[in-house]
Design an enzyme around this catalytic site. Structure first.
Site, mmCIF file in Angstrom:
data_model
loop_
_atom_site.group_PDB
_atom_site.id
_atom_site.type_symbol
_atom_site.label_atom_id
_atom_site.label_comp_id
_atom_site.label_asym_id
_atom_site.label_seq_id
_atom_site.Cartn_x
_atom_site.Cartn_y
_atom_site.Cartn_z
ATOM 1 N N ARG A 136 -15.604 -0.882 -6.087
ATOM 2 C CA ARG A 136 -15.585 -0.403 -4.712
ATOM 3 C C ARG A 136 -16.482 0.834 -4.579
ATOM 4 O O ARG A 136 -16.882 1.436 -5.571
ATOM 5 C CB ARG A 136 -14.146 -0.064 -4.289
ATOM 6 C CG ARG A 136 -13.250 -1.273 -4.123
ATOM 7 C CD ARG A 136 -11.799 -0.881 -3.842
ATOM 8 N NE ARG A 136 -11.158 -0.312 -5.021
ATOM 9 C CZ ARG A 136 -9.906 0.105 -5.059
ATOM 10 N NH1 ARG A 136 -9.143 0.031 -3.971
ATOM 11 N NH2 ARG A 136 -9.380 0.601 -6.166
ATOM 12 N N LYS A 184 -11.437 5.865 -6.152
ATOM 13 C CA LYS A 184 -10.390 6.139 -7.125
ATOM 14 C C LYS A 184 -10.356 7.609 -7.523
ATOM 15 O O LYS A 184 -11.294 8.367 -7.271
ATOM 16 C CB LYS A 184 -10.584 5.270 -8.374
ATOM 17 C CG LYS A 184 -10.264 3.802 -8.139
ATOM 18 C CD LYS A 184 -8.864 3.584 -7.583
ATOM 19 C CE LYS A 184 -7.763 3.922 -8.558
ATOM 20 N NZ LYS A 184 -6.404 3.749 -7.954
ATOM 21 N N TYR A 209 -8.551 8.615 -3.146
ATOM 22 C CA TYR A 209 -7.202 8.396 -3.664
ATOM 23 C C TYR A 209 -6.999 9.308 -4.873
ATOM 24 O O TYR A 209 -7.904 9.460 -5.710
ATOM 25 C CB TYR A 209 -7.001 6.946 -4.113
ATOM 26 C CG TYR A 209 -6.845 5.950 -2.986
ATOM 27 C CD1 TYR A 209 -5.773 6.046 -2.098
ATOM 28 C CD2 TYR A 209 -7.750 4.918 -2.816
ATOM 29 C CE1 TYR A 209 -5.623 5.125 -1.068
ATOM 30 C CE2 TYR A 209 -7.612 3.993 -1.786
ATOM 31 C CZ TYR A 209 -6.544 4.109 -0.908
ATOM 32 O OH TYR A 209 -6.392 3.202 0.105
ATOM 33 N N HIS A 235 -3.188 10.017 -6.287
ATOM 34 C CA HIS A 235 -1.979 9.570 -7.000
ATOM 35 C C HIS A 235 -1.617 10.548 -8.116
ATOM 36 O O HIS A 235 -1.574 10.201 -9.303
ATOM 37 C CB HIS A 235 -2.168 8.163 -7.565
ATOM 38 C CG HIS A 235 -2.457 7.110 -6.536
ATOM 39 N ND1 HIS A 235 -1.505 6.681 -5.630
ATOM 40 C CD2 HIS A 235 -3.584 6.415 -6.260
ATOM 41 C CE1 HIS A 235 -2.040 5.755 -4.844
ATOM 42 N NE2 HIS A 235 -3.291 5.580 -5.186
ATOM 43 N N GLU A 294 -3.773 8.663 0.083
ATOM 44 C CA GLU A 294 -2.455 8.015 0.083
ATOM 45 C C GLU A 294 -1.353 8.848 0.711
ATOM 46 O O GLU A 294 -0.247 8.336 0.917
ATOM 47 C CB GLU A 294 -2.059 7.612 -1.342
ATOM 48 C CG GLU A 294 -1.638 8.756 -2.262
ATOM 49 C CD GLU A 294 -2.814 9.409 -2.989
ATOM 50 O OE1 GLU A 294 -2.556 10.267 -3.854
ATOM 51 O OE2 GLU A 294 -3.973 9.065 -2.685
ATOM 52 N N ASP A 352 15.363 -4.465 0.085
ATOM 53 C CA ASP A 352 15.005 -3.166 0.640
ATOM 54 C C ASP A 352 16.286 -2.488 1.110
ATOM 55 O O ASP A 352 17.288 -3.155 1.409
ATOM 56 C CB ASP A 352 14.027 -3.322 1.806
ATOM 57 C CG ASP A 352 13.228 -2.045 2.074
ATOM 58 O OD1 ASP A 352 12.042 -2.012 1.717
ATOM 59 O OD2 ASP A 352 13.794 -1.088 2.626
ATOM 60 N N ARG A 392 14.288 -3.162 8.657
ATOM 61 C CA ARG A 392 13.095 -3.838 8.155
ATOM 62 C C ARG A 392 13.433 -5.254 7.698
ATOM 63 O O ARG A 392 12.694 -6.202 7.961
ATOM 64 C CB ARG A 392 12.503 -3.029 6.996
ATOM 65 C CG ARG A 392 11.202 -3.567 6.465
ATOM 66 C CD ARG A 392 10.074 -3.454 7.475
ATOM 67 N NE ARG A 392 8.939 -4.275 7.087
ATOM 68 C CZ ARG A 392 8.268 -5.053 7.908
ATOM 69 N NH1 ARG A 392 8.606 -5.127 9.186
ATOM 70 N NH2 ARG A 392 7.252 -5.767 7.473
ATOM 71 N N LEU A 435 7.684 2.515 -2.692
ATOM 72 C CA LEU A 435 6.847 3.707 -2.554
ATOM 73 C C LEU A 435 7.643 4.858 -1.955
ATOM 74 O O LEU A 435 8.341 4.690 -0.960
ATOM 75 C CB LEU A 435 5.643 3.419 -1.653
ATOM 76 C CG LEU A 435 4.745 4.613 -1.313
ATOM 77 C CD1 LEU A 435 3.959 5.043 -2.544
ATOM 78 C CD2 LEU A 435 3.803 4.282 -0.172
ATOM 79 N N VAL A 458 3.018 -3.231 -8.592
ATOM 80 C CA VAL A 458 2.029 -2.689 -7.664
ATOM 81 C C VAL A 458 2.199 -1.180 -7.517
ATOM 82 O O VAL A 458 1.274 -0.482 -7.111
ATOM 83 C CB VAL A 458 2.130 -3.397 -6.291
ATOM 84 C CG1 VAL A 458 1.026 -2.924 -5.344
ATOM 85 C CG2 VAL A 458 2.037 -4.907 -6.461
ATOM 86 N N ASP A 513 0.280 2.851 -9.675
ATOM 87 C CA ASP A 513 -0.505 4.048 -9.358
ATOM 88 C C ASP A 513 0.379 5.282 -9.234
ATOM 89 O O ASP A 513 -0.096 6.408 -9.413
ATOM 90 C CB ASP A 513 -1.278 3.852 -8.047
ATOM 91 C CG ASP A 513 -2.592 3.104 -8.257
ATOM 92 O OD1 ASP A 513 -3.226 3.311 -9.301
ATOM 93 O OD2 ASP A 513 -2.972 2.312 -7.387
ATOM 94 N N ALA A 543 -3.914 -0.793 -12.549
ATOM 95 C CA ALA A 543 -3.782 0.370 -11.667
ATOM 96 C C ALA A 543 -4.753 0.371 -10.492
ATOM 97 O O ALA A 543 -4.595 1.171 -9.573
ATOM 98 C CB ALA A 543 -3.959 1.656 -12.484
ATOM 99 N N ASN A 544 -5.739 -0.496 -10.518
ATOM 100 C CA ASN A 544 -6.636 -0.592 -9.357
ATOM 101 C C ASN A 544 -6.822 -2.061 -8.981
ATOM 102 O O ASN A 544 -7.932 -2.582 -8.959
ATOM 103 C CB ASN A 544 -7.975 0.107 -9.621
ATOM 104 C CG ASN A 544 -8.725 -0.457 -10.820
ATOM 105 O OD1 ASN A 544 -8.119 -0.918 -11.777
ATOM 106 N ND2 ASN A 544 -10.047 -0.410 -10.776
#
Length: 371
Positions: free
Chosen positions: A15, A75, A94, A96, A118, A198, A203, A240, A267, A270, A299-300
């Protein structure tokens, strides 16, 4: 302002922080854009396109870092990039930081103004600069999980959607946010049996209205997580806590009791991961096994579909980039309470509370820095 965009150097990261269209946007607002030669070549963004957009090409990253007032990346900076940052320079990418004490220490030492994609919030809630990559990662998580359920990749040899007369795989999704929603869309589309967990009942109710009996919604508790994980063929971890280390929802003991050849896709890696057995992996070596369970913890993840991810990310980041360049970072943060949430490290101080708590730093409020 001089805005620099170096080529990404993390393992299999293709990216790029600025597309030619983003460079043109900055140039039209009166700024100069410096792009490392070849920064976007891997995804078909040529040096000629950047030059046509008004950007100037630099031969290497050192030149970009040395000249730029603001560095725009994708990143988190690698150690050699952290060493090139200087006091007062803006880093917009980003980060993290909560699970990464080494990077945090390097950014504190640099004296730079470090703004993390983030943790920037949105007017309607949520994390709009994280969302596009979470969308990509959620969709990819099920693809990756389905592939690694194949026997040749260490899985138990299950087709996610099954076939007539043979049951579909059971996919368990931890977290009903952006990652979870996009993961369940793909899992349902592939014909899997899907459970989503969740703590936010509203939600879960919203997802039930959309998907009905095609999914099973479950209130998340220690017991329900354990029950679901032990029955799962594929578990996607998409929880998260903004800016903070991810909670360890799945313990080592649970992993040891899972089906042999089951797959977990973390996922949340990170932010340290939501499986106790997780550690970050790369696209070159994406998986490892613990107690016969395949762990995919890249991680990416969105870097694997780098062209799609780059355009989706730039759609979300360019507005704040223009504001930071046009107003300067202090005025931009004062004018926008959502952008202000992105400041994580500034002039040797940690300004994001969750990062300070996770890593044992004294927290200095963004307001005190701005004043």
């Amino acid at each position: 302002m001089l805005i620099g965009c170096p080529k990404e150097i993390k393992n299999h990261e293709y990216r790029v922080g600025l597309t030619p269209a983003s460079a043109r946007e900055l140039v039209q607002h009166g700024h100069q854009v410096l792009v490392q030669s070849g920064a976007g070549a891997a995804i078909g963004l040529t040096d000629a396109q950047y030059q046509a957009a008004g950007a100037r090409l630099m031969t290497d990253a050192a030149e970009v870092f040395a000249k730029a007032d603001m560095v725009v990346k994708v990143k988190e900076p690698q150690p050699q990039e952290c060493a090139m940052l200087r006091p007062g320079q803006i880093l917009y990418t980003y980060l993290h930081l909560a699970p990464d004490p080494a990077q945090t220490a390097a950014l504190v030492k640099s004296g730079a103004v470090c703004i993390a994609y983030e943790t920037i919030t949105g007017p309607g809630g949520g994390l709009p600069l994280l969302a596009p990559m979470s969308e990509v990662a959620g969709r990819m998580a099920v693809q990756a999980g389905a592939a690694h359920l194949e026997k040749s990749k260490g899985g138990m040899g299950i087709l996610l959607g099954g076939v007539p007369g043979v049951p579909a795989a059971h996919v368990v999704i931890l977290g009903a946010g952006v990652v979870g929603t996009h993961a369940l869309q793909v899992a349902v589309g592939m014909g899997a049996r899907v459970s989503v967990l969740d703590k936010n009942v509203d939600r879960l109710r919203a997802l039930d209205l959309v998907f009905g009996n095609r999914i099973h919604t479950v209130f998340s508790s220690a017991q329900s997580v354990e029950d679901a994980v032990l029955d799962a063929d594929l578990v996607v971890g998409g929880v998260l806590i903004p800016g903070a280390a991810a909670p360890k929802l799945v313990t080592r003991a649970m992993i040891s009791r899972m089906k042999k050849g089951a797959v977990v896709v973390d996922v949340a890696i990170d932010q340290g991961g939501c499986f106790e057995t997780s550690h970050a992996t790369t696209h070159a070596e994406p998986t490892f096994e613990v107690d016969g369970v395949v762990h995919y913890c890249v991680a990416n993840m969105p870097g694997a579909v780098a062209r799609t991810s780059t355009f989706a990310l730039n759609n979300a980041t360019i507005g704040h980039a223009v504001a930071l360049a046009s107003k300067g970072w202090k005025a931009a943060l004062k004018d926008d309470p959502h952008l202000k949430q992105g400041l994580n490290v500034c002039a040797g101080q940690v300004t994001y509370a969750a990062v300070a708590t996770a890593l044992g730093y004294s927290h200095v409020s963004t307001d005190s820095v701005l004043s």
